[in-house]
Scaffold this active site. Structure first.
Site, mmCIF file in Angstrom:
data_model
loop_
_atom_site.group_PDB
_atom_site.id
_atom_site.type_symbol
_atom_site.label_atom_id
_atom_site.label_comp_id
_atom_site.label_asym_id
_atom_site.label_seq_id
_atom_site.Cartn_x
_atom_site.Cartn_y
_atom_site.Cartn_z
ATOM 1 N N ARG A 1 27.642 33.994 46.105
ATOM 2 C CA ARG A 1 28.786 34.113 45.195
ATOM 3 C C ARG A 1 29.009 32.792 44.465
ATOM 4 O O ARG A 1 29.357 32.744 43.292
ATOM 5 C CB ARG A 1 30.066 34.501 45.952
ATOM 6 C CG ARG A 1 31.232 34.591 45.006
ATOM 7 C CD ARG A 1 32.634 34.746 45.600
ATOM 8 N NE ARG A 1 32.746 35.040 46.985
ATOM 9 C CZ ARG A 1 33.072 34.131 47.917
ATOM 10 N NH1 ARG A 1 33.312 32.878 47.580
ATOM 11 N NH2 ARG A 1 33.158 34.483 49.176
ATOM 12 N N TYR B 1 38.904 41.666 19.917
ATOM 13 C CA TYR B 1 38.234 42.741 20.645
ATOM 14 C C TYR B 1 39.265 43.533 21.464
ATOM 15 O O TYR B 1 40.130 42.931 22.121
ATOM 16 C CB TYR B 1 37.161 42.125 21.559
ATOM 17 C CG TYR B 1 36.519 43.117 22.489
ATOM 18 C CD1 TYR B 1 35.646 44.081 22.003
ATOM 19 C CD2 TYR B 1 36.782 43.088 23.846
ATOM 20 C CE1 TYR B 1 35.062 45.001 22.856
ATOM 21 C CE2 TYR B 1 36.193 43.996 24.709
ATOM 22 C CZ TYR B 1 35.340 44.950 24.205
ATOM 23 O OH TYR B 1 34.772 45.857 25.062
ATOM 24 N N ASP C 1 35.471 33.159 21.263
ATOM 25 C CA ASP C 1 34.607 34.268 21.672
ATOM 26 C C ASP C 1 33.460 34.292 20.659
ATOM 27 O O ASP C 1 33.645 34.685 19.510
ATOM 28 C CB ASP C 1 35.417 35.573 21.636
ATOM 29 C CG ASP C 1 34.591 36.800 22.012
ATOM 30 O OD1 ASP C 1 33.339 36.692 22.034
ATOM 31 O OD2 ASP C 1 35.182 37.859 22.275
ATOM 32 N N LYS D 1 25.911 41.890 24.906
ATOM 33 C CA LYS D 1 25.582 42.138 23.500
ATOM 34 C C LYS D 1 24.288 41.414 23.107
ATOM 35 O O LYS D 1 23.295 41.582 23.770
ATOM 36 C CB LYS D 1 26.777 41.745 22.635
ATOM 37 C CG LYS D 1 28.124 42.245 23.175
ATOM 38 C CD LYS D 1 28.255 43.765 23.186
ATOM 39 C CE LYS D 1 29.435 44.255 24.028
ATOM 40 N NZ LYS D 1 30.726 43.701 23.662
HETATM 41 C C1 LIG Z 1 31.986 43.542 24.267
HETATM 42 C C2 LIG Z 1 32.839 42.424 23.885
HETATM 43 C C3 LIG Z 1 33.645 41.801 24.835
HETATM 44 C C4 LIG Z 1 33.764 42.281 26.262
HETATM 45 O O1 LIG Z 1 32.613 42.102 27.010
HETATM 46 P P1 LIG Z 1 32.153 43.065 28.227
HETATM 47 O O2 LIG Z 1 30.824 42.533 28.596
HETATM 48 O O3 LIG Z 1 32.117 44.460 27.702
HETATM 49 O O4 LIG Z 1 33.168 42.919 29.304
HETATM 50 C C5 LIG Z 1 34.399 40.723 24.413
HETATM 51 N N1 LIG Z 1 34.377 40.279 23.136
HETATM 52 C C6 LIG Z 1 33.615 40.862 22.201
HETATM 53 C C7 LIG Z 1 33.636 40.334 20.816
HETATM 54 C C8 LIG Z 1 32.828 41.948 22.538
HETATM 55 O O5 LIG Z 1 32.097 42.547 21.595
#
Ligand SMILES: *Cc1c(COP(=O)(O)O)cnc(C)c1O
Length: 385
Positions: free
Chosen positions: A51, A103, A175, A200
């Site tokens: 962990r 998001y 982000d 992504k």
């Molecule tokens: C998908 C996404 C998230 C969240 O991520 P997860 O891996 O689905 O928890 C946060 N910010 C953006 C811009 C995203 O496209």
């Protein structure tokens, strides 16, 4: 042997190669063990418990920190786990300023933490300098930036917001999921922390859910690692290994997706059944000039308003076979999504209206298929209207 300074493209391809201490494997092996031997009484080795630390997570963390220009990184089990991890840096009732069209999952998490009384969160249109300045004046502990925003691709001035946020004493957090370090490095623009949904484009093959937090300073990285171990939000070794595998082709995938996106956006812009296109790579886009200064390309995400609202959406998506109707983005395959009923549903109608997310808004993640097939597929949708 002299160490040659490496271009980010080379870094992504070479990350972690040839460092296997056991069998000299070229590609890092997968370490699934949950626990590790101690060298002796009171003699802990570099790895002790899964962990806390894991070689596969570590290789990915080093690679991402290098790409983003940070001192260290933590690999988490999802993007949302990454954001929640960052919120641990806040004091009780810490004041957070987020973007009103962030998001949907981030919006939900921030709202839920605010409802619990853990944080106080204001959502604001960060393209509105006056509104942001007024909030910052009241004091802020953390400013969350997302550019371009999702799903409306609004571009905000990262360096300017970072500077204003710093004056207010806030931690600046970006982000960087949509652009990836192949197109923008927010730490270089003045941010303290960058986070990703590695689900992504970093993994890029739609077969992992994961996240990452990269910190500019070693102190912040250490504090984040402490919390990640404490709360147990670290990612699995397999996911880290898969993500590192995907990361090796990040730049070629980004180049191919972006090239297709430019073609598609231009085509959509001229289409008579399209009301409006949101894509910072188009000269007509309000974010075009700013994007050109702070990022090295517009990315691969396009949104557009279909004429005819909800009725048109149902007809449009039915005949599509290449653009599959699914949430998520950044994979090699093209996807289409209807934010109002899918990714942003949790926002609620009122907040969606304020953010400008209409009933006919479609969002596409442009993949690396041939552009002619992508256009032909979307044309099938338009023909059904
Ligand atoms: C998908 C996404 C998230 C969240 O991520 P997860 O891996 O689905 O928890 C946060 N910010 C953006 C811009 C995203 O496209």
């Amino acid at each position: 042997m002299t160490k040659i300074p490496k271009h980010p493209i080379t870094q992504t391809v070479q990350a972690g190669l040839g460092d296997d201490p056991a069998y000299a494997a070229v590609v890092p092996p997968l370490y699934t063990s949950s626990t590790y031997l101690w060298d002796g009484f009171e003699q802990k080795g570099p790895y002790d418990y899964g962990r806390t630390v894991n070689p596969n997570r570590n290789i990915l963390a080093v690679a991402l920190a290098e790409l983003e220009g940070g001192a260290g990184a933590v690999i988490t089990s999802s993007g949302m786990a990454a954001l929640d991890l960052i919120l641990n840096l806040l004091p009780p009732n810490g004041k957070v300023i987020a973007s009103h069209d962030c998001y949907g999952g981030s919006y939900r998490l921030l709202e839920a933490r605010a409802k619990q009384g853990r944080i106080v969160c204001d959502f604001v249109d960060q393209t509105d300098e006056g509104a942001l300045a007024a909030l910052l004046k009241k004091g802020a502990d953390m400013v969350l930036i997302e550019t371009p925003s999702n799903p409306l691709m609004r571009v905000v001035d990262v360096a300017k917001i970072a500077k204003a946020g710093k004056v207010a004493g806030a931690i600046l957090v970006a982000d960087n999921t949509f652009l990836s370090p192949a197109r923008m490095t927010p730490l270089a623009l003045g941010c303290d922390i960058v986070w990703h949904s590695t689900t992504k484009s970093l993994n890029g093959h739609s077969d992992v859910v994961g996240g990452a937090v990269i910190a500019k300073t070693a102190d912040t990285a250490e504090e984040l690692a402490w919390w990640a171990n404490c709360t147990g939000v670290t990612g699995s070794p397999f996911d880290a290994a898969q993500t590192l595998r995907g990361l090796r082709t990040l730049h070629v995938r980004m180049d191919a997706m972006e090239r297709n996106a430019l073609t598609l956006a231009t085509w959509l812009y001229a289409h008579k059944q399209v009301e409006r296109v949101y894509f910072p790579g188009l000269k007509s886009d309000p974010g075009y000039a700013l994007a050109a200064t702070q990022q090295s390309g517009p990315g691969f995400m396009i949104s557009f308003d279909l004429k005819g609202g909800t009725d048109a959406v149902a007809k449009f998506v039915a005949p599509l076979s290449l653009f599959r109707l699914a949430a998520s983005l950044g994979g090699t395959e093209s996807l289409i999504c209807h934010p109002a009923t899918m990714t942003h549903r949790g926002m609620g109608e009122a907040a969606m209206k304020v953010a400008g997310i209409g009933a006919g808004l479609m969002r596409i993640s442009v993949g690396i298929e041939h552009k002619d097939d992508q256009i032909a597929d979307l044309e099938q949708g338009f023909s059904a209207l």
